[in-house]
Motif scaffolding. Structure first.
Motif, PDB file in Angstrom:
ATOM      1  N   THR B 422       2.331 -36.862 -39.740  1.00 23.40           N
ATOM      2  CA  THR B 422       1.336 -36.453 -38.823  1.00 23.40           C
ATOM      3  C   THR B 422       0.725 -35.139 -39.324  1.00 23.40           C
ATOM      4  O   THR B 422      -0.442 -34.646 -38.566  1.00 23.40           O
ATOM      5  CB  THR B 422       1.736 -36.364 -37.099  1.00 23.40           C
ATOM      6  OG1 THR B 422       3.081 -35.266 -37.459  1.00 23.40           O
ATOM      7  CG2 THR B 422       2.296 -37.601 -36.641  1.00 23.40           C
ATOM      8  N   ALA B 423       1.011 -34.399 -40.027  1.00 26.85           N
ATOM      9  CA  ALA B 423       0.562 -33.471 -40.593  1.00 26.85           C
ATOM     10  C   ALA B 423       0.977 -32.794 -42.111  1.00 26.85           C
ATOM     11  O   ALA B 423       2.091 -33.705 -42.520  1.00 26.85           O
ATOM     12  CB  ALA B 423       0.788 -32.179 -39.711  1.00 26.85           C
ATOM     13  N   ARG B 424       0.328 -32.064 -42.695  1.00 27.84           N
ATOM     14  CA  ARG B 424       0.802 -31.820 -44.012  1.00 27.84           C
ATOM     15  C   ARG B 424       2.195 -30.730 -44.018  1.00 27.84           C
ATOM     16  O   ARG B 424       2.043 -29.777 -43.247  1.00 27.84           O
ATOM     17  CB  ARG B 424      -0.415 -31.063 -45.107  1.00 27.84           C
ATOM     18  CG  ARG B 424      -1.069 -32.330 -45.338  1.00 27.84           C
ATOM     19  CD  ARG B 424      -2.405 -31.690 -46.050  1.00 27.84           C
ATOM     20  NE  ARG B 424      -3.280 -30.819 -45.046  1.00 27.84           N
ATOM     21  CZ  ARG B 424      -3.933 -29.583 -45.548  1.00 27.84           C
ATOM     22  NH1 ARG B 424      -4.414 -29.694 -46.799  1.00 27.84           N
ATOM     23  NH2 ARG B 424      -4.697 -29.097 -44.814  1.00 27.84           N
ATOM     24  N   SER B 425       2.896 -30.747 -45.182  1.00 25.99           N
ATOM     25  CA  SER B 425       3.891 -29.716 -45.199  1.00 25.99           C
ATOM     26  C   SER B 425       3.726 -28.999 -46.569  1.00 25.99           C
ATOM     27  O   SER B 425       3.828 -27.943 -46.439  1.00 25.99           O
ATOM     28  CB  SER B 425       5.363 -30.684 -45.515  1.00 25.99           C
ATOM     29  OG  SER B 425       5.697 -31.170 -44.251  1.00 25.99           O
ATOM     30  N   ILE B 426       3.282 -29.984 -47.670  1.00 25.53           N
ATOM     31  CA  ILE B 426       3.431 -29.217 -49.065  1.00 25.53           C
ATOM     32  C   ILE B 426       2.654 -27.908 -49.152  1.00 25.53           C
ATOM     33  O   ILE B 426       2.973 -26.731 -49.395  1.00 25.53           O
ATOM     34  CB  ILE B 426       3.079 -30.113 -50.053  1.00 25.53           C
ATOM     35  CG1 ILE B 426       4.250 -31.190 -50.044  1.00 25.53           C
ATOM     36  CG2 ILE B 426       2.719 -29.593 -51.223  1.00 25.53           C
ATOM     37  CD1 ILE B 426       3.669 -32.601 -51.046  1.00 25.53           C
ATOM     38  N   PRO B 427       1.197 -27.990 -48.600  1.00 24.07           N
ATOM     39  CA  PRO B 427       0.529 -26.899 -48.827  1.00 24.07           C
ATOM     40  C   PRO B 427       1.012 -25.562 -47.882  1.00 24.07           C
ATOM     41  O   PRO B 427       0.642 -24.520 -48.360  1.00 24.07           O
ATOM     42  CB  PRO B 427      -0.966 -27.305 -48.273  1.00 24.07           C
ATOM     43  CG  PRO B 427      -0.673 -28.538 -47.753  1.00 24.07           C
ATOM     44  CD  PRO B 427       0.598 -29.240 -48.219  1.00 24.07           C
TER      45      PRO B 427
END
Lengths: 102, 554
Positions: B422-427
């Motif tokens: 549901t959202a980004r983790s990596i950046p």
């Protein structure tokens, strides 16, 4: 009260490549969201989705995604569809890479 | 380490041929996607946001150099030149084409690797302490038991269609590096009256209902491992809910029925099953153990290491963070950080994989490990070889001295790749690591684990992080909740939410404010973040994170 219908495009993944594709007004699939059919009528959307799903030998998981009209065709309204349209944000891969190689 | 015999090789070849035929039938239209999906999932093939994803098992995290080179080959030949190591000690390829996957599986099979049961509602890759067989604090090497579990659970007819996935972790050390208490079943080797057996923990797990597992059996003799596991799985298979996938894990079964009821049922099932195991499993275990005999560790002085440690501050910084104590004199365990500041956590290029394979072959008795913390381990290295290893790692961007520090972040793939996210983790991980590298603070901060998940399923283990970050979708915008005080070790704890979430561009400053509180309030540099949090509690951190709320209260 039911929420008003917002414009949609039909999107799926290509069976062989797995990449994101969009259904066009001509009943074909394109890899470019700007070439997708923007559906503005709710009843029409369900019919068009059924039409798209008939091609399930070529595609996987067709669904209706929110979109809006832009100067160059449909544009995403949610960040998830924006990532699907472009590619991941940690590498220049996916659609963004493919388009750069055209 | 375990080497496949003719039976294993034939089994894999047959299984891969079966899947190749299934792929062909999907492509020619004989199979619908509904029919094909469970078949591909049984072979580790997902369809993610931008492409297919192939998840390859690295059983209990152990592999040799030939296997690592094959992982590199897959990255280079059928993907985009890199692979992503995960918290289940697997490796994922993010860009394969459906038609190529059977070839990828065949290449893996040639070196005894596979993707079986890396997906689906079945017993997943059993994970283990990444220092197994090497750690100074170890009671017994847990990997023979993990291999026994792998062989027992692979294609086990009763457990191929469980209510949900089922995860087992095993450790042979009192210091838990395998997060056993956050697994469906956690096995901790313990000693009683001179005998080594297992403490069996059940019902742990993260996701939308994070729970620390409960002790089901304080001491299980080694010989009873398989019948007891089979009893647990049988009870779960019968009692586990199938009406709601979110309530289908054994942690909910334990919660709803109570640990005493589960224990009674498991013990009864165990009594029935025990007699069906006629000792063949123990013969097999004895054979497996022979494969895990320790290498013939070489002796000799450590003067080369001592000189480099005394004279080279860069080497010393790396040695201080990235080495762990080995059980053999003159040796060390090396953790190769694949978390260079600003890089994607867990990603290694084909070139880096090959270098690590070379180092494993040349210096580490041909063994490597994948850690659940998304790093690569050289488990047995003579200390005199460490300066040469460090120099090679530096050449390939693999000498980051940050293991256990704030930039050694676990991050799930998040919305950059995962269809569930549901959202980004990596950046977020990249920006936090970059920021604290700029501040040159991380060595002063000391041991601090940040873990980031891009959705409630918690693949990034955020619940058991000292600082946990959960990415969510709030009205079409990425939003990040913070938890504090989680613990993934033998003193496992679920973190506590600080309060409302933060927007994408607010999350790095929020982490900075948390760290500032810690640095200001710790009693000494030796007091870790977790110790400080446990001493001072949540309030000082909340005050720093939500100053406006504090003003309103005042």
């Amino acid at each position: 009260m039911a929420r008003p219908f917002t414009p949609k495009v039909i999107t799926a993944n290509d069976l062989l490549e797995g990449d994101v594709i969009y259904f066009t007004a001509g009943n074909t699939w394109t890899r470019n969201l700007s070439e997708a059919e923007l559906i503005t009528d709710e009843a029409d959307a369900q019919l068009r989705l059924l039409e798209a799903e008939k091609q399930n030998i070529r595609i996987v998981g067709a669904y209706l995604a929110d979109a809006k009209a832009g100067p160059n065709g449909p544009e995403p309204t949610h960040f998830r569809e924006d990532f699907r349209r472009t590619g991941p944000s940690n590498y220049f891969h996916g659609k963004q890479e493919a388009e750069a190689n055209v | 380490m375990y080497k496949y015999n003719e039976f294993d090789e034939a089994f894999l070849a047959e299984r891969n041929a079966q899947f190749r035929a299934q792929v062909e039938r999907r492509i020619d239209g004989s199979l619908t996607e509904d029919e094909f999906k469970p078949l591909r999932l049984m072979n580790g093939v997902y369809l993610q946001l931008h492409a297919y994803m192939l998840r390859v098992a690295v059983p209990y995290g152990t592999l040799n150099s030939a296997q690592m080179r094959t992982l590199a080959l897959l990255a280079e030949k059928w993907d985009k030149g890199y692979g992503h190591f995960t918290t289940r000690q697997n490796i994922q390829y993010n860009w394969p084409k459906l038609r190529d996957i059977p070839d990828m599986l065949d290449a893996l099979g040639e070196v005894g690797l596979h993707a079986i049961q890396t997906s689906g509602n079945t017993i997943r890759n059993t994970t283990a302490d990444h220092f197994a067989g090497a750690a100074k604090d170890e009671l017994t090497d847990p990997r023979p038991y993990a291999e026994l579990i792998r062989q027992w659970s692979t294609d086990h007819p009763e457990f191929q269609f469980l209510g949900r996935k089922f995860k087992i972790a095993i450790t042979g050390s009192p210091n838990d590096r395998a997060v056993t208490k956050a697994h469906d079943v956690g096995l901790r080797m313990v000693e009683r009256n001179g005998e080594t057996g297992f403490e069996v923990v059940v019902g742990g797990g993260l996701g939308r209902t994070p729970l620390v597992g409960k002790v089901l059996r304080e001491f299980l003799p080694q010989a009873d491992l398989l019948p007891y596991l089979e009893a647990i799985l049988s009870v779960y298979n019968v009692l586990g809910r199938r009406d709601n996938k979110y309530k289908a894990r054994i942690k909910i079964t334990v919660q709803e029925n109570g640990i005493d009821t589960i224990r009674a049922m498991v013990e009864e099932a165990f009594m029935g099953l025990r007699g069906q195991f006629d000792g063949t499993d123990q013969q097999l275990l004895a054979e497996i153990k022979e494969h895990f005999a320790a290498p013939d560790f070489r002796s000799g002085s450590t003067e080369v290491f001592d000189a480099a440690y005394a004279n080279d501050p860069v080497f010393r910084a790396w040695a201080d963070t990235n080495l762990a104590e080995h059980r053999a004199e003159g040796h060390a365990i090396v953790t190769i950080s694949i978390k260079a500041h600003g890089a994607t956590p867990g990603d290694a290029s084909a070139e880096q994989m090959r270098l690590m394979a070379d180092l494993g072959e040349q210096y580490a008795y041909n063994e490597l490990r994948i850690s659940h913390q998304q790093n690569v381990i050289l488990p047995h290295v003579h200390k005199n070889d460490l300066p040469a290893i460090h120099a090679k790692l530096k050449e390939h961007g693999l000498a980051t001295a940050n293991v256990g520090l704030i930039s050694d972040i676990i991050a799930c793939p998040g919305m950059d790749y995962c269809a569930l996210a549901t959202a980004r983790s990596i950046p977020v991980a990249q920006e936090i690591a970059t920021r604290f590298d700029e501040l040159k603070m991380e060595h002063d901060i000391g041991h601090l684990q940040i873990k980031i998940s891009g959705c409630i399923n918690a693949c990034g283990h955020h619940h058991v992080a000292h600082i946990g970050i959960l990415g969510l979708d709030r009205a079409g915008v990425e939003n990040y909740q913070i938890t504090l005080g989680g613990d993934a070790t033998e003193t496992a704890a679920i973190g506590t939410r600080t309060g409302p979430g933060f927007a994408y561009d607010e999350i790095v400053p929020a982490v900075e404010r948390i760290v500032e509180v810690y640095m200001a309030r710790r009693e000494a540099a030796e007091e870790t973040f977790l110790e400080t949090y446990r001493r001072i509690g949540m309030e000082p951190f909340k005050a720093a994170l939500y100053p406006e709320a504090q003003k309103k209260v005042a």
